[in-house]
Design an enzyme around this catalytic site. Sequence first.
Site, mmCIF file in Angstrom:
data_model
loop_
_atom_site.group_PDB
_atom_site.id
_atom_site.type_symbol
_atom_site.label_atom_id
_atom_site.label_comp_id
_atom_site.label_asym_id
_atom_site.label_seq_id
_atom_site.Cartn_x
_atom_site.Cartn_y
_atom_site.Cartn_z
ATOM 1 N N ARG A 59 61.359 47.892 56.352
ATOM 2 C CA ARG A 59 62.798 47.667 56.136
ATOM 3 C C ARG A 59 63.116 46.180 56.093
ATOM 4 O O ARG A 59 64.103 45.774 55.453
ATOM 5 C CB ARG A 59 63.596 48.408 57.207
ATOM 6 C CG ARG A 59 63.476 49.924 57.053
ATOM 7 C CD ARG A 59 64.199 50.664 58.154
ATOM 8 N NE ARG A 59 63.562 50.501 59.442
ATOM 9 C CZ ARG A 59 62.683 51.354 59.974
ATOM 10 N NH1 ARG A 59 62.360 52.445 59.329
ATOM 11 N NH2 ARG A 59 62.137 51.121 61.149
ATOM 12 N N GLU A 96 53.437 50.758 72.660
ATOM 13 C CA GLU A 96 53.622 51.488 73.915
ATOM 14 C C GLU A 96 52.284 52.092 74.361
ATOM 15 O O GLU A 96 51.901 52.015 75.518
ATOM 16 C CB GLU A 96 54.670 52.576 73.709
ATOM 17 C CG GLU A 96 55.241 53.083 75.006
ATOM 18 C CD GLU A 96 56.373 54.070 74.773
ATOM 19 O OE1 GLU A 96 56.841 54.181 73.620
ATOM 20 O OE2 GLU A 96 56.769 54.720 75.750
HETATM 21 P P1 AMP Z 1 59.667 46.228 68.717
HETATM 22 O O1 AMP Z 1 58.330 45.659 68.313
HETATM 23 O O2 AMP Z 1 59.597 47.042 69.969
HETATM 24 O O3 AMP Z 1 60.740 45.153 68.777
HETATM 25 O O4 AMP Z 1 60.067 47.282 67.592
HETATM 26 C C1 AMP Z 1 60.634 46.839 66.409
HETATM 27 C C2 AMP Z 1 60.170 47.645 65.222
HETATM 28 O O5 AMP Z 1 60.173 49.047 65.481
HETATM 29 C C3 AMP Z 1 61.097 47.403 64.056
HETATM 30 O O6 AMP Z 1 60.318 47.230 62.877
HETATM 31 C C4 AMP Z 1 61.972 48.630 64.012
HETATM 32 O O7 AMP Z 1 62.211 49.012 62.689
HETATM 33 C C5 AMP Z 1 61.220 49.711 64.797
HETATM 34 N N1 AMP Z 1 62.046 50.371 65.830
HETATM 35 C C6 AMP Z 1 61.864 50.303 67.182
HETATM 36 N N2 AMP Z 1 62.764 51.022 67.846
HETATM 37 C C7 AMP Z 1 63.579 51.583 66.930
HETATM 38 C C8 AMP Z 1 64.756 52.435 66.986
HETATM 39 N N3 AMP Z 1 65.286 52.875 68.150
HETATM 40 N N4 AMP Z 1 65.335 52.777 65.817
HETATM 41 C C9 AMP Z 1 64.828 52.346 64.644
HETATM 42 N N5 AMP Z 1 63.741 51.566 64.506
HETATM 43 C C10 AMP Z 1 63.106 51.174 65.640
#
Ligand code: AMP
Length: 176
Positions: A59, A96
């Site tokens: 995205r 995770e």
């Molecule tokens: P992070 O590495 O934990 O910051 O996760 C970010 C990535 O995971 C991004 O590319 C987001 O598109 C996706 N992502 C994580 N959590 C969500 C959520 N609750 N809704 C949509 N996309 C998420």
Amino acid sequence: MDAIKAAIRTIPDYPKPGIMFRDVTTLLGNARAFRAAIDAMLAPYAGTKIDKVAGIEARGFILGGAIAHQLSIGFVPIRKKGKLPFDTLTQSYQLEYGTDEMEMHTDAVSSGERILLVDDLIATGGTAEAAIALLRRAGAIVEGASFVVDLPELGGADRIRGLNVPVTALVAFEGH
Ligand code: AMP
């Protein structure tokens, strides 16, 4: 910002129970909301010299491509491992459960280039941190990281600010 927030669809328990998935495809499909989001993502960087936009798969490609076009500058894709055809830099990062890897072409940015990093959402910040590591390994200066959505309870924005990268997001949602 209310219109932008309202244009984002929430899907409970996707992709697994307990996750509120913030689906920006509804924002992308709404002409007014899409343009307003791109303009608002750019506003904090008016007056900042940016050489290229880097977008995180997938995205971040859509949002980052529109931002790069608006600024008349180039776009750099940061992708999941194995998708880029030329020589790459690889960066592993923590999920995770387990680890994953992201890649960027070795010639995508030059030393000293000023980059705006773009993705749709920041949660824990692990993905953005890996992207910043790739850009910095190539000698780039990350001028900022721009997101549509922040999930502040997960601490990602603060984590990225701790790397000396300014973070902006258009809207915040409670919870995960
Ligand atoms: P992070 O590495 O934990 O910051 O996760 C970010 C990535 O995971 C991004 O590319 C987001 O598109 C996706 N992502 C994580 N959590 C969500 C959520 N609750 N809704 C949509 N996309 C998420």
